[in-house]
Scaffold this active site. Structure first.
Site, PDB file in Angstrom:
ATOM      1  N   GLY A  27       0.843  -1.202   0.000  1.00 11.75           N
ATOM      2  CA  GLY A  27       0.000   0.000   0.000  1.00 11.75           C
ATOM      3  C   GLY A  27       0.872   1.244   0.000  1.00 11.75           C
ATOM      4  O   GLY A  27       0.671   2.177  -0.791  1.00 11.75           O
ATOM      5  N   HIS A  28       1.881   1.241   0.880  1.00 13.47           N
ATOM      6  CA  HIS A  28       2.807   2.380   0.921  1.00 13.47           C
ATOM      7  C   HIS A  28       3.550   2.520  -0.415  1.00 13.47           C
ATOM      8  O   HIS A  28       3.751   3.628  -0.908  1.00 13.47           O
ATOM      9  CB  HIS A  28       3.830   2.191   2.051  1.00 13.47           C
ATOM     10  CG  HIS A  28       3.237   2.129   3.428  1.00 13.47           C
ATOM     11  ND1 HIS A  28       3.353   1.033   4.251  1.00 13.47           N
ATOM     12  CD2 HIS A  28       2.522   3.036   4.135  1.00 13.47           C
ATOM     13  CE1 HIS A  28       2.749   1.272   5.410  1.00 13.47           C
ATOM     14  NE2 HIS A  28       2.230   2.470   5.370  1.00 13.47           N
ATOM     15  N   GLN A  77      -6.425   6.376   0.096  1.00 13.12           N
ATOM     16  CA  GLN A  77      -7.895   6.426   0.252  1.00 13.12           C
ATOM     17  C   GLN A  77      -8.353   5.537   1.410  1.00 13.12           C
ATOM     18  O   GLN A  77      -9.434   5.717   1.954  1.00 13.12           O
ATOM     19  CB  GLN A  77      -8.556   5.960  -1.049  1.00 13.12           C
ATOM     20  CG  GLN A  77     -10.088   5.995  -1.019  1.00 13.12           C
ATOM     21  CD  GLN A  77     -10.697   5.003  -1.971  1.00 13.12           C
ATOM     22  OE1 GLN A  77     -10.285   4.919  -3.131  1.00 13.12           O
ATOM     23  NE2 GLN A  77     -11.677   4.226  -1.514  1.00 13.12           N
ATOM     24  N   LYS A  78      -7.504   4.576   1.789  1.00 15.00           N
ATOM     25  CA  LYS A  78      -7.880   3.675   2.878  1.00 15.00           C
ATOM     26  C   LYS A  78      -8.254   4.473   4.127  1.00 15.00           C
ATOM     27  O   LYS A  78      -9.174   4.104   4.854  1.00 15.00           O
ATOM     28  CB  LYS A  78      -6.733   2.719   3.182  1.00 15.00           C
ATOM     29  CG  LYS A  78      -6.980   1.923   4.431  1.00 15.00           C
ATOM     30  CD  LYS A  78      -6.277   0.624   4.392  1.00 15.00           C
ATOM     31  CE  LYS A  78      -6.576  -0.140   5.653  1.00 15.00           C
ATOM     32  NZ  LYS A  78      -6.152   0.608   6.844  1.00 15.00           N
ATOM     33  N   ASP A  79      -7.522   5.582   4.368  1.00 16.79           N
ATOM     34  CA  ASP A  79      -7.845   6.455   5.504  1.00 16.79           C
ATOM     35  C   ASP A  79      -8.654   7.639   4.966  1.00 16.79           C
ATOM     36  O   ASP A  79      -8.162   8.758   4.877  1.00 16.79           O
ATOM     37  CB  ASP A  79      -6.557   6.917   6.170  1.00 16.79           C
ATOM     38  CG  ASP A  79      -5.779   5.761   6.762  1.00 16.79           C
ATOM     39  OD1 ASP A  79      -5.884   5.520   7.961  1.00 16.79           O
ATOM     40  OD2 ASP A  79      -5.072   5.064   5.994  1.00 16.79           O
ATOM     41  N   SER A 130      -2.650  -3.559   5.481  1.00 17.12           N
ATOM     42  CA  SER A 130      -2.439  -2.645   6.607  1.00 17.12           C
ATOM     43  C   SER A 130      -1.318  -3.187   7.476  1.00 17.12           C
ATOM     44  O   SER A 130      -1.165  -4.413   7.623  1.00 17.12           O
ATOM     45  CB  SER A 130      -3.729  -2.569   7.439  1.00 17.12           C
ATOM     46  OG  SER A 130      -3.450  -2.009   8.711  1.00 17.12           O
TER      47      SER A 130
HETATM   48  P1  AMP Z   1       0.270   4.322   7.820  1.00 20.58           P
HETATM   49  O1  AMP Z   1       1.717   3.954   7.750  1.00 20.58           O
HETATM   50  O2  AMP Z   1      -0.636   3.166   8.106  1.00 20.58           O
HETATM   51  O3  AMP Z   1       0.018   5.533   8.670  1.00 20.58           O
HETATM   52  O4  AMP Z   1      -0.136   4.748   6.347  1.00 20.58           O
HETATM   53  C1  AMP Z   1       0.610   5.708   5.649  1.00 20.58           C
HETATM   54  C2  AMP Z   1      -0.130   6.042   4.376  1.00 20.58           C
HETATM   55  O5  AMP Z   1      -0.336   4.856   3.620  1.00 20.58           O
HETATM   56  C3  AMP Z   1      -1.531   6.641   4.635  1.00 20.58           C
HETATM   57  O6  AMP Z   1      -1.756   7.696   3.720  1.00 20.58           O
HETATM   58  C4  AMP Z   1      -2.433   5.473   4.365  1.00 20.58           C
HETATM   59  O7  AMP Z   1      -3.720   5.856   3.928  1.00 20.58           O
HETATM   60  C5  AMP Z   1      -1.689   4.754   3.263  1.00 20.58           C
HETATM   61  N1  AMP Z   1      -2.115   3.357   3.191  1.00 20.58           N
HETATM   62  C6  AMP Z   1      -2.159   2.472   4.223  1.00 20.58           C
HETATM   63  N2  AMP Z   1      -2.665   1.289   3.793  1.00 20.58           N
HETATM   64  C7  AMP Z   1      -2.932   1.443   2.473  1.00 20.58           C
HETATM   65  C8  AMP Z   1      -3.473   0.594   1.474  1.00 20.58           C
HETATM   66  N3  AMP Z   1      -3.841  -0.662   1.724  1.00 20.58           N
HETATM   67  N4  AMP Z   1      -3.608   1.091   0.227  1.00 20.58           N
HETATM   68  C9  AMP Z   1      -3.241   2.362  -0.067  1.00 20.58           C
HETATM   69  N5  AMP Z   1      -2.728   3.217   0.839  1.00 20.58           N
HETATM   70  C10 AMP Z   1      -2.572   2.769   2.086  1.00 20.58           C
END
Ligand code: AMP
Length: 278
Positions: A36-37, A148-150, A185
């Site tokens: 995702g990242h 978009q997940k968040d 995630s």
């Molecule tokens: P996090 O490290 O979980 O705080 O996420 C960092 C960024 O990655 C945030 O903008 C999230 O929305 C994005 N993100 C997390 N999981 C996904 C996913 N499965 N698909 C796309 N973006 C993601």
């Protein structure tokens, strides 16, 4: 690839890049990087000369009884992934570097932050806005990419950028899923095998909502009930299921194209969120 732990050094480097004419794309993350990242990095690559990834498990966006302490961390693995992905610089500060012990200013968004995750996690978006504002000031990006997940997070950050006049373009990348539909995630690593099977019900419930809407159902209550039933059948503990307007995030009664089905549910102790734009 450059690795910065110090704010002034990071800021100086970013400024030099901007002065030399480079466009900077920032991907803010809490690390434990996954595909995702990586998709956010790809999105930034489209038209940015340099990509900076920040890796910071931000304590101020966790509530007192949440998983800050045990949030998964893998600095070396993350740095390796960034290097392979062609990232120009990684910013990986300590908590003490980011927050002085007497820090007394924070950024609060007062409208879009109220419901949904903001209701269950009242201090969350204040922490998010404050850290993202700091990251924007440190990295001076032209573009910042979020997932978009968040969904609510993106709306809140867009609002902050608009109201505080940050010169940063906010871009959103679609949700990346595992082959079986589970939204990727960092928190999925908490799930046991059984819980992971249960968690698939989030995506299947969103698919049901999608099918139902495109078969002619436009009652938010009916679609929400469908989603909640599916989650309960798989023993998920529902935090919220809502159908919201994609811009103001207010719940709708009659569902229209572009509205968003948003879900937060506990699978055991793990809180997962997901959504689907209709
Ligand atoms: P996090 O490290 O979980 O705080 O996420 C960092 C960024 O990655 C945030 O903008 C999230 O929305 C994005 N993100 C997390 N999981 C996904 C996913 N499965 N698909 C796309 N973006 C993601």
């Amino acid at each position: 690839m450059k690795i910065f732990r110090d704010i002034v050094e990071m800021q100086r480097w970013s400024m030099e890049q901007r002065i030399s004419g480079a466009t900077i794309g920032l991907v803010p993350t809490m690390g434990y990087l996954h595909k995702g990242h990586l998709s956010l990095i790809e999105e930034a690559r489209v038209d940015c000369d340099l990509i900076i990834v920040s890796i910071f498990v931000n304590p101020t966006q966790f509530g007192p009884n949440e998983d800050y302490g045990k949030y998964p961390r893998d600095k070396e693995g993350d740095i390796e992934m960034c290097e392979k992905a062609g990232v120009a610089a990684v910013f990986i500060p300590d908590v003490d570097t980011m927050y002085s012990h007497d820090a007394s200013v924070c950024v609060i968004e007062n409208s879009l932050s109220q419901g949904l995750c903001g209701q269950s996690r009242p201090t969350h978006f204040g922490g998010v806005c404050t850290v993202v504002a700091k990251l924007f000031n440190i990295m001076q990006p032209n573009v910042a990419v979020f997932g978009q997940k968040d969904y609510q997070q993106v709306a809140v950050i867009r609002r902050m950028v608009q109201d505080l006049n940050f010169a940063v373009e906010i871009r959103v990348a679609p949700i990346v899923r595992e082959h079986d539909g589970l939204a990727v995630s960092s928190r999925n690593m908490y799930l046991s095998n059984d819980e992971r099977q249960q968690a698939l019900s989030i995506n299947s419930a969103l698919n049901l909502a999608h099918e139902s809407f495109f078969s002619g159902q436009d009652s938010a209550v009916e679609i929400k009930n469908l989603v909640i039933r599916q989650l309960h059948e798989h023993c998920m503990d529902v935090d919220y299921v809502e159908i919201i307007n994609g811009f103001d995030l207010n719940p709708v009664e009659t569902v229209q194209m572009g509205d968003v089905v948003v879900v937060a549910a506990f699978c055991g102790k793990t809180r997962l969120i997901d959504n689907c734009i209709l």
